[in-house]
Design an enzyme around this catalytic site. Structure first.
Site, short mmCIF file in Angstrom:
data_model
loop_
_atom_site.label_atom_id
_atom_site.label_comp_id
_atom_site.label_asym_id
_atom_site.label_seq_id
_atom_site.Cartn_x
_atom_site.Cartn_y
_atom_site.Cartn_z
CE1 TYR A 1 -2.97 -3.24 0.81
CE2 TYR A 1 -4.05 -1.48 -0.34
CZ TYR A 1 -4.12 -2.86 0.21
OH TYR A 1 -5.14 -3.83 -0.43
CG ASP B 1 -7.64 5.90 -8.29
OD1 ASP B 1 -7.60 5.09 -9.33
OD2 ASP B 1 -8.69 6.48 -8.04
CG HIS C 1 -13.62 -2.55 -3.54
ND1 HIS C 1 -13.65 -3.04 -4.79
CD2 HIS C 1 -14.98 -3.33 -3.16
CE1 HIS C 1 -14.48 -3.99 -4.83
NE2 HIS C 1 -15.33 -3.98 -3.92
C1 BV8 Z 1 -16.83 -10.02 0.46
C2 BV8 Z 1 -9.33 -3.20 -2.41
C3 BV8 Z 1 -17.68 -11.79 1.75
C4 BV8 Z 1 -7.93 -3.76 -2.27
C5 BV8 Z 1 -10.56 -4.82 -3.54
C6 BV8 Z 1 -13.38 -17.36 -2.54
C7 BV8 Z 1 -12.52 -16.77 -1.55
C8 BV8 Z 1 -12.57 -15.61 -0.86
C9 BV8 Z 1 -13.61 -14.72 -1.22
C10 BV8 Z 1 -14.30 -14.79 -2.41
C11 BV8 Z 1 -14.21 -16.34 -3.00
N1 BV8 Z 1 -15.10 -16.22 -4.13
C12 BV8 Z 1 -15.70 -15.09 -4.02
C13 BV8 Z 1 -15.48 -14.37 -2.85
C14 BV8 Z 1 -15.72 -12.98 -2.56
C15 BV8 Z 1 -14.65 -11.97 -3.07
C16 BV8 Z 1 -14.59 -12.10 -4.39
O1 BV8 Z 1 -15.46 -11.86 -5.26
N2 BV8 Z 1 -13.42 -12.62 -4.96
C17 BV8 Z 1 -13.23 -12.75 -6.39
C18 BV8 Z 1 -11.66 -12.85 -6.75
C19 BV8 Z 1 -13.51 -14.16 -6.65
N3 BV8 Z 1 -15.25 -10.53 -2.81
C20 BV8 Z 1 -14.74 -10.32 -1.38
O2 BV8 Z 1 -14.11 -10.71 -0.86
C21 BV8 Z 1 -15.46 -9.07 -0.93
N4 BV8 Z 1 -16.10 -9.23 0.22
O3 BV8 Z 1 -17.29 -10.80 -0.35
O4 BV8 Z 1 -17.08 -10.43 1.80
C22 BV8 Z 1 -18.30 -11.76 3.39
C23 BV8 Z 1 -19.43 -12.19 3.66
C24 BV8 Z 1 -19.89 -12.23 4.76
C25 BV8 Z 1 -19.15 -11.89 5.86
C26 BV8 Z 1 -17.72 -11.61 5.74
C27 BV8 Z 1 -17.22 -11.44 4.36
C28 BV8 Z 1 -14.40 -7.71 -0.99
C29 BV8 Z 1 -14.13 -7.49 -2.08
C30 BV8 Z 1 -13.05 -6.23 -2.18
C31 BV8 Z 1 -11.75 -6.81 -2.48
N5 BV8 Z 1 -10.90 -5.24 -2.47
N6 BV8 Z 1 -9.90 -3.98 -3.48
C32 BV8 Z 1 -7.04 -3.08 -3.19
O5 BV8 Z 1 -7.37 -2.24 -4.14
O6 BV8 Z 1 -5.71 -3.01 -2.77
S1 BV8 Z 1 -10.82 -5.47 -4.96
C33 BV8 Z 1 -9.76 -5.10 -6.14
O7 BV8 Z 1 -9.67 -5.99 -7.08
C34 BV8 Z 1 -10.45 -3.56 -6.86
O8 BV8 Z 1 -10.98 -2.83 -6.00
C35 BV8 Z 1 -11.26 -4.15 -7.87
O9 BV8 Z 1 -12.47 -4.30 -7.46
C36 BV8 Z 1 -10.84 -5.53 -8.27
C37 BV8 Z 1 -10.12 -5.51 -9.38
O10 BV8 Z 1 -11.22 -5.41 -10.49
P1 BV8 Z 1 -11.40 -4.32 -11.51
O11 BV8 Z 1 -11.25 -3.07 -10.62
O12 BV8 Z 1 -12.33 -4.74 -12.26
O13 BV8 Z 1 -9.90 -4.27 -12.14
P2 BV8 Z 1 -9.32 -5.28 -13.36
O14 BV8 Z 1 -7.89 -5.19 -13.54
O15 BV8 Z 1 -9.77 -6.65 -12.88
O16 BV8 Z 1 -10.16 -4.87 -14.53
C38 BV8 Z 1 -9.65 -3.57 -15.14
C39 BV8 Z 1 -10.67 -3.51 -16.26
O17 BV8 Z 1 -10.47 -2.45 -17.03
C40 BV8 Z 1 -10.36 -4.68 -17.55
O18 BV8 Z 1 -11.67 -5.41 -18.00
C41 BV8 Z 1 -9.71 -3.87 -18.59
O19 BV8 Z 1 -10.06 -4.39 -19.82
C42 BV8 Z 1 -10.33 -2.63 -18.41
N7 BV8 Z 1 -9.25 -1.61 -18.95
C43 BV8 Z 1 -7.87 -1.29 -18.90
N8 BV8 Z 1 -7.77 -0.17 -19.41
C44 BV8 Z 1 -8.81 0.53 -19.66
C45 BV8 Z 1 -10.13 -0.21 -19.35
N9 BV8 Z 1 -11.24 -0.05 -19.84
C46 BV8 Z 1 -11.64 1.10 -20.23
N10 BV8 Z 1 -10.46 2.19 -20.38
C47 BV8 Z 1 -9.16 1.87 -20.44
N11 BV8 Z 1 -8.42 2.69 -20.59
#
Ligand code: BV8
Ligand code: ZN
Length: 242
Positions: free
Chosen positions: A61, A99, A114
Protein backbone atom coordinates in the site's frame (compact mmCIF):
# COMPACT_ATOMS: atom_id res chain seq x y z
CA UNK A 1 -20.79 4.89 -31.27
CA UNK A 2 -24.23 4.50 -29.68
CA UNK A 3 -25.63 7.70 -28.17
CA UNK A 4 -27.09 7.93 -24.69
CA UNK A 5 -30.52 9.62 -24.78
CA UNK A 6 -31.30 11.02 -21.33
CA UNK A 7 -34.60 12.73 -20.51
CA UNK A 8 -35.52 14.66 -17.37
CA UNK A 9 -36.62 11.51 -15.51
CA UNK A 10 -33.58 9.36 -16.44
CA UNK A 11 -31.26 8.36 -13.60
CA UNK A 12 -27.63 7.27 -14.05
CA UNK A 13 -25.58 4.90 -11.86
CA UNK A 14 -21.90 4.45 -12.74
CA UNK A 15 -19.66 1.67 -11.38
CA UNK A 16 -15.95 2.12 -12.09
CA UNK A 17 -12.99 -0.25 -11.80
CA UNK A 18 -9.26 -0.04 -12.29
CA UNK A 19 -9.67 0.54 -16.06
CA UNK A 20 -10.98 4.08 -15.55
CA UNK A 21 -7.67 5.05 -13.89
CA UNK A 22 -5.46 3.21 -16.41
CA UNK A 23 -5.12 6.30 -18.64
CA UNK A 24 -3.92 8.22 -15.58
CA UNK A 25 -1.07 5.73 -15.32
CA UNK A 26 -2.45 3.64 -12.44
CA UNK A 27 -1.80 -0.07 -13.13
CA UNK A 28 -4.88 -2.35 -13.30
CA UNK A 29 -5.16 -5.64 -11.43
CA UNK A 30 -5.88 -7.75 -14.54
CA UNK A 31 -2.95 -6.03 -16.24
CA UNK A 32 -0.73 -7.44 -13.51
CA UNK A 33 -2.65 -10.73 -13.94
CA UNK A 34 -3.57 -10.57 -10.29
CA UNK A 35 0.03 -10.55 -9.11
CA UNK A 36 2.19 -8.03 -7.27
CA UNK A 37 5.91 -8.78 -6.86
CA UNK A 38 5.07 -12.49 -7.19
CA UNK A 39 2.33 -12.38 -4.52
CA UNK A 40 -1.33 -13.03 -5.37
CA UNK A 41 -3.24 -9.81 -4.73
CA UNK A 42 -5.90 -11.71 -2.78
CA UNK A 43 -3.15 -12.78 -0.36
CA UNK A 44 -1.68 -9.31 0.13
CA UNK A 45 -5.09 -7.56 0.18
CA UNK A 46 -6.56 -9.71 2.97
CA UNK A 47 -6.78 -9.66 6.78
CA UNK A 48 -4.88 -12.98 6.89
CA UNK A 49 -2.12 -11.46 4.74
CA UNK A 50 -1.87 -8.47 7.10
CA UNK A 51 -1.80 -10.71 10.20
CA UNK A 52 0.92 -12.89 8.62
CA UNK A 53 3.14 -10.10 7.30
CA UNK A 54 2.04 -6.52 8.03
CA UNK A 55 5.35 -5.16 6.68
CA UNK A 56 4.75 -6.76 3.26
CA UNK A 57 1.17 -5.45 3.16
CA UNK A 58 2.27 -1.93 4.15
CA UNK A 59 4.90 -2.11 1.38
CA UNK A 60 2.10 -2.97 -1.13
CA UNK A 61 0.00 0.00 0.00
CA UNK A 62 2.91 2.37 0.63
CA UNK A 63 4.15 1.94 -2.94
CA UNK A 64 0.59 2.44 -4.27
CA UNK A 65 0.23 5.61 -2.15
CA UNK A 66 3.48 6.98 -3.61
CA UNK A 67 2.30 6.12 -7.13
CA UNK A 68 -1.19 7.54 -6.67
CA UNK A 69 0.17 10.87 -5.35
CA UNK A 70 1.92 11.41 -8.69
CA UNK A 71 -1.07 10.80 -11.03
CA UNK A 72 -4.00 13.00 -12.06
CA UNK A 73 -7.63 12.48 -13.12
CA UNK A 74 -8.09 11.73 -16.85
CA UNK A 75 -10.92 12.78 -19.25
CA UNK A 76 -12.90 9.70 -18.17
CA UNK A 77 -12.99 10.84 -14.52
CA UNK A 78 -13.84 14.38 -15.65
CA UNK A 79 -16.70 13.25 -17.93
CA UNK A 80 -18.25 11.35 -14.98
CA UNK A 81 -17.97 14.42 -12.73
CA UNK A 82 -19.47 16.65 -15.45
CA UNK A 83 -22.47 14.31 -15.93
CA UNK A 84 -23.10 14.51 -12.16
CA UNK A 85 -22.96 18.31 -12.39
CA UNK A 86 -25.54 18.20 -15.17
CA UNK A 87 -28.13 15.86 -13.62
CA UNK A 88 -27.44 16.30 -9.90
CA UNK A 89 -29.34 13.94 -7.60
CA UNK A 90 -30.37 11.74 -10.53
CA UNK A 91 -26.71 10.62 -10.66
CA UNK A 92 -24.75 8.27 -8.40
CA UNK A 93 -21.23 6.77 -8.61
CA UNK A 94 -19.89 3.62 -6.95
CA UNK A 95 -16.18 3.13 -7.43
CA UNK A 96 -14.10 0.02 -6.72
CA UNK A 97 -10.99 2.17 -7.03
CA UNK A 98 -9.16 3.34 -3.94
CA UNK A 99 -6.94 5.94 -5.70
CA UNK A 100 -9.06 9.02 -4.90
CA UNK A 101 -9.05 10.23 -8.53
CA UNK A 102 -12.86 10.57 -8.83
CA UNK A 103 -12.98 12.95 -5.85
CA UNK A 104 -10.07 14.93 -7.31
CA UNK A 105 -12.01 15.19 -10.62
CA UNK A 106 -14.95 16.74 -8.70
CA UNK A 107 -17.25 13.75 -8.12
CA UNK A 108 -19.29 14.16 -4.89
CA UNK A 109 -22.32 11.85 -5.13
CA UNK A 110 -20.22 8.74 -4.74
CA UNK A 111 -19.19 5.86 -2.50
CA UNK A 112 -15.75 4.24 -2.53
CA UNK A 113 -16.98 0.69 -1.89
CA UNK A 114 -13.53 -0.91 -1.54
CA UNK A 115 -12.10 1.75 0.74
CA UNK A 116 -9.68 4.63 0.30
CA UNK A 117 -5.92 4.42 -0.21
CA UNK A 118 -5.23 7.73 1.58
CA UNK A 119 -6.95 6.71 4.79
CA UNK A 120 -5.69 4.46 7.60
CA UNK A 121 -7.25 3.19 10.83
CA UNK A 122 -6.17 1.61 14.11
CA UNK A 123 -6.99 -2.09 14.35
CA UNK A 124 -8.82 -1.53 17.62
CA UNK A 125 -9.90 2.14 17.66
CA UNK A 126 -11.24 1.63 14.09
CA UNK A 127 -11.70 5.37 13.35
CA UNK A 128 -10.41 6.14 9.82
CA UNK A 129 -8.13 9.18 9.41
CA UNK A 130 -6.45 10.89 6.44
CA UNK A 131 -2.98 9.40 5.89
CA UNK A 132 -0.86 10.11 2.79
CA UNK A 133 2.37 8.74 4.30
CA UNK A 134 3.85 5.65 2.58
CA UNK A 135 5.35 4.38 5.90
CA UNK A 136 8.05 2.74 3.70
CA UNK A 137 11.34 2.07 5.46
CA UNK A 138 9.85 3.01 8.85
CA UNK A 139 8.73 0.85 11.76
CA UNK A 140 5.11 -0.34 11.36
CA UNK A 141 2.70 2.54 12.16
CA UNK A 142 1.06 2.21 15.57
CA UNK A 143 -1.86 4.03 17.20
CA UNK A 144 -0.70 6.96 19.41
CA UNK A 145 -3.65 6.22 21.73
CA UNK A 146 -3.58 2.46 22.25
CA UNK A 147 -0.33 1.42 20.51
CA UNK A 148 -2.19 -1.17 18.38
CA UNK A 149 -1.14 -1.63 14.72
CA UNK A 150 -2.54 0.77 12.14
CA UNK A 151 -3.87 -0.65 8.82
CA UNK A 152 -4.90 0.86 5.49
CA UNK A 153 -8.61 1.81 5.38
CA UNK A 154 -9.23 -0.64 2.55
CA UNK A 155 -11.86 -3.40 2.15
CA UNK A 156 -9.76 -6.54 1.78
CA UNK A 157 -10.80 -9.83 0.22
CA UNK A 158 -13.03 -11.71 2.64
CA UNK A 159 -14.07 -8.47 4.38
CA UNK A 160 -17.59 -7.00 4.33
CA UNK A 161 -18.27 -3.85 2.37
CA UNK A 162 -19.79 -0.94 4.28
CA UNK A 163 -23.50 -1.84 4.57
CA UNK A 164 -24.38 1.86 4.23
CA UNK A 165 -22.66 1.98 0.83
CA UNK A 166 -24.58 -1.08 -0.37
CA UNK A 167 -27.83 0.42 0.98
CA UNK A 168 -27.24 3.70 -0.93
CA UNK A 169 -26.61 1.78 -4.16
CA UNK A 170 -29.58 -0.54 -3.65
CA UNK A 171 -32.05 2.23 -2.94
CA UNK A 172 -30.81 4.30 -5.90
CA UNK A 173 -31.46 1.31 -8.19
CA UNK A 174 -34.86 0.56 -6.61
CA UNK A 175 -36.02 4.18 -6.87
CA UNK A 176 -34.90 4.47 -10.50
CA UNK A 177 -36.48 1.24 -11.73
CA UNK A 178 -36.78 1.24 -15.49
CA UNK A 179 -35.59 4.87 -15.66
CA UNK A 180 -32.07 3.73 -14.75
CA UNK A 181 -29.10 3.71 -17.09
CA UNK A 182 -26.26 1.72 -15.43
CA UNK A 183 -22.71 2.08 -16.71
CA UNK A 184 -19.94 -0.33 -15.66
CA UNK A 185 -16.67 1.29 -16.75
CA UNK A 186 -13.23 -0.34 -16.78
CA UNK A 187 -14.01 -3.32 -14.61
CA UNK A 188 -13.55 -7.02 -15.34
CA UNK A 189 -16.58 -7.81 -13.16
CA UNK A 190 -14.78 -10.51 -11.19
CA UNK A 191 -15.15 -9.17 -7.66
CA UNK A 192 -18.39 -9.51 -5.72
CA UNK A 193 -20.65 -7.99 -4.54
CA UNK A 194 -19.75 -5.16 -7.01
CA UNK A 195 -19.97 -7.56 -9.97
CA UNK A 196 -23.57 -8.38 -9.01
CA UNK A 197 -24.87 -4.81 -9.34
CA UNK A 198 -25.69 -5.29 -13.05
CA UNK A 199 -28.02 -8.20 -12.17
CA UNK A 200 -29.94 -6.04 -9.68
CA UNK A 201 -30.25 -3.28 -12.32
CA UNK A 202 -31.61 -5.71 -14.96
CA UNK A 203 -33.98 -7.26 -12.40
CA UNK A 204 -35.44 -3.77 -11.86
CA UNK A 205 -35.85 -3.16 -15.60
CA UNK A 206 -32.88 -0.81 -15.96
CA UNK A 207 -30.61 -0.49 -19.02
CA UNK A 208 -27.02 -1.73 -18.59
CA UNK A 209 -24.02 -0.47 -20.54
CA UNK A 210 -20.44 -1.84 -20.33
CA UNK A 211 -17.53 0.39 -21.38
CA UNK A 212 -14.22 -1.48 -21.54
CA UNK A 213 -11.18 -1.56 -23.81
CA UNK A 214 -11.30 -5.39 -23.68
CA UNK A 215 -14.64 -6.48 -22.14
CA UNK A 216 -14.58 -9.79 -20.25
CA UNK A 217 -17.09 -12.05 -22.07
CA UNK A 218 -18.72 -13.59 -18.97
CA UNK A 219 -19.45 -10.07 -17.67
CA UNK A 220 -20.40 -8.50 -21.05
CA UNK A 221 -23.25 -11.00 -21.65
CA UNK A 222 -25.20 -9.37 -18.81
CA UNK A 223 -25.31 -5.96 -20.55
CA UNK A 224 -27.66 -4.67 -23.30
CA UNK A 225 -24.96 -2.35 -24.64
CA UNK A 226 -21.21 -3.11 -24.80
CA UNK A 227 -18.93 -0.30 -26.00
CA UNK A 228 -15.35 -1.36 -26.64
CA UNK A 229 -12.91 1.50 -26.10
CA UNK A 230 -10.86 3.51 -23.66
CA UNK A 231 -12.98 5.22 -21.01
CA UNK A 232 -11.04 8.49 -21.40
CA UNK A 233 -12.14 8.59 -25.06
CA UNK A 234 -15.59 6.96 -24.88
CA UNK A 235 -17.14 8.71 -21.84
CA UNK A 236 -16.81 12.36 -22.96
CA UNK A 237 -18.60 11.42 -26.21
CA UNK A 238 -21.13 8.99 -24.70
CA UNK A 239 -22.09 11.38 -21.88
CA UNK A 240 -21.97 14.37 -24.23
CA UNK A 241 -19.62 16.13 -21.82
CA UNK A 242 -16.64 16.31 -24.24
C1 BV8 B 1 -16.88 -10.18 0.44
C2 BV8 B 1 -9.28 -3.22 -2.39
C3 BV8 B 1 -17.71 -11.68 1.93
C4 BV8 B 1 -7.94 -3.85 -2.42
C5 BV8 B 1 -10.56 -4.86 -3.54
C6 BV8 B 1 -13.29 -17.18 -2.55
C7 BV8 B 1 -12.46 -16.88 -1.50
C8 BV8 B 1 -12.51 -15.64 -0.82
C9 BV8 B 1 -13.45 -14.68 -1.23
C10 BV8 B 1 -14.27 -15.01 -2.28
C11 BV8 B 1 -14.21 -16.22 -2.95
N1 BV8 B 1 -15.14 -16.21 -3.94
C12 BV8 B 1 -15.80 -15.04 -3.93
C13 BV8 B 1 -15.29 -14.30 -2.91
C14 BV8 B 1 -15.70 -12.98 -2.55
C15 BV8 B 1 -14.64 -12.00 -3.03
C16 BV8 B 1 -14.54 -12.07 -4.54
O1 BV8 B 1 -15.44 -11.65 -5.23
N2 BV8 B 1 -13.40 -12.65 -5.00
C17 BV8 B 1 -13.20 -12.78 -6.43
C18 BV8 B 1 -11.71 -12.64 -6.72
C19 BV8 B 1 -13.73 -14.14 -6.84
N3 BV8 B 1 -15.14 -10.71 -2.64
C20 BV8 B 1 -14.76 -10.25 -1.45
O2 BV8 B 1 -13.98 -10.80 -0.71
C21 BV8 B 1 -15.46 -8.98 -1.03
N4 BV8 B 1 -16.03 -9.21 0.27
O3 BV8 B 1 -17.39 -10.83 -0.44
O4 BV8 B 1 -17.13 -10.40 1.73
C22 BV8 B 1 -18.16 -11.73 3.29
C23 BV8 B 1 -19.49 -12.06 3.53
C24 BV8 B 1 -19.90 -12.17 4.81
C25 BV8 B 1 -19.02 -11.91 5.85
C26 BV8 B 1 -17.70 -11.54 5.61
C27 BV8 B 1 -17.25 -11.45 4.30
C28 BV8 B 1 -14.48 -7.84 -0.90
C29 BV8 B 1 -14.00 -7.47 -2.27
C30 BV8 B 1 -13.16 -6.23 -2.17
C31 BV8 B 1 -11.71 -6.62 -2.33
N5 BV8 B 1 -10.93 -5.39 -2.41
N6 BV8 B 1 -9.94 -3.70 -3.58
C32 BV8 B 1 -7.03 -2.93 -3.14
O5 BV8 B 1 -7.45 -2.26 -4.10
O6 BV8 B 1 -5.87 -2.93 -2.73
S1 BV8 B 1 -10.90 -5.60 -5.01
C33 BV8 B 1 -9.84 -4.95 -6.16
O7 BV8 B 1 -9.77 -5.87 -7.24
C34 BV8 B 1 -10.36 -3.69 -6.78
O8 BV8 B 1 -10.98 -2.86 -5.85
C35 BV8 B 1 -11.29 -4.19 -7.82
O9 BV8 B 1 -12.57 -4.36 -7.30
C36 BV8 B 1 -10.75 -5.56 -8.14
C37 BV8 B 1 -10.13 -5.54 -9.51
O10 BV8 B 1 -11.19 -5.44 -10.35
P1 BV8 B 1 -11.26 -4.31 -11.48
O11 BV8 B 1 -11.40 -2.97 -10.86
O12 BV8 B 1 -12.32 -4.79 -12.39
O13 BV8 B 1 -9.86 -4.30 -12.18
P2 BV8 B 1 -9.32 -5.34 -13.26
O14 BV8 B 1 -7.88 -5.07 -13.43
O15 BV8 B 1 -9.78 -6.72 -12.87
O16 BV8 B 1 -10.11 -4.96 -14.59
C38 BV8 B 1 -9.82 -3.72 -15.23
C39 BV8 B 1 -10.70 -3.65 -16.45
O17 BV8 B 1 -10.46 -2.40 -17.08
C40 BV8 B 1 -10.36 -4.73 -17.48
O18 BV8 B 1 -11.57 -5.29 -17.94
C41 BV8 B 1 -9.66 -3.96 -18.59
O19 BV8 B 1 -9.94 -4.50 -19.88
C42 BV8 B 1 -10.28 -2.60 -18.47
N7 BV8 B 1 -9.45 -1.48 -18.95
C43 BV8 B 1 -8.10 -1.32 -18.88
N8 BV8 B 1 -7.76 -0.10 -19.39
C44 BV8 B 1 -8.92 0.51 -19.76
C45 BV8 B 1 -10.00 -0.36 -19.48
N9 BV8 B 1 -11.27 -0.03 -19.73
C46 BV8 B 1 -11.51 1.18 -20.28
N10 BV8 B 1 -10.52 2.08 -20.56
C47 BV8 B 1 -9.23 1.78 -20.32
N11 BV8 B 1 -8.26 2.67 -20.63
ZN1 ZN C 1 -5.94 2.66 18.68
Amino acid sequence: MERLELNETSRVLVLTGAGVSAESGVPTFRGANGLWEGHRIEEVASPEGFADDPTLVWKFYGLRREGALKVHPNPGHLAIAKLEERIGNRFFLATQNVDGLHARAGSQRMVAIHGELFKSRCLSCQVPFEDTKSHLGEPLPRCPKCDQLIRPHIVWFGEMLDPDHLQQIGSFIAKAGSKLHFFAVGTSGQVYPAAGIVDEVRHRGGTAWLVDVDPSPEYAVRFQHVIRGKSGEVLPELFGTG
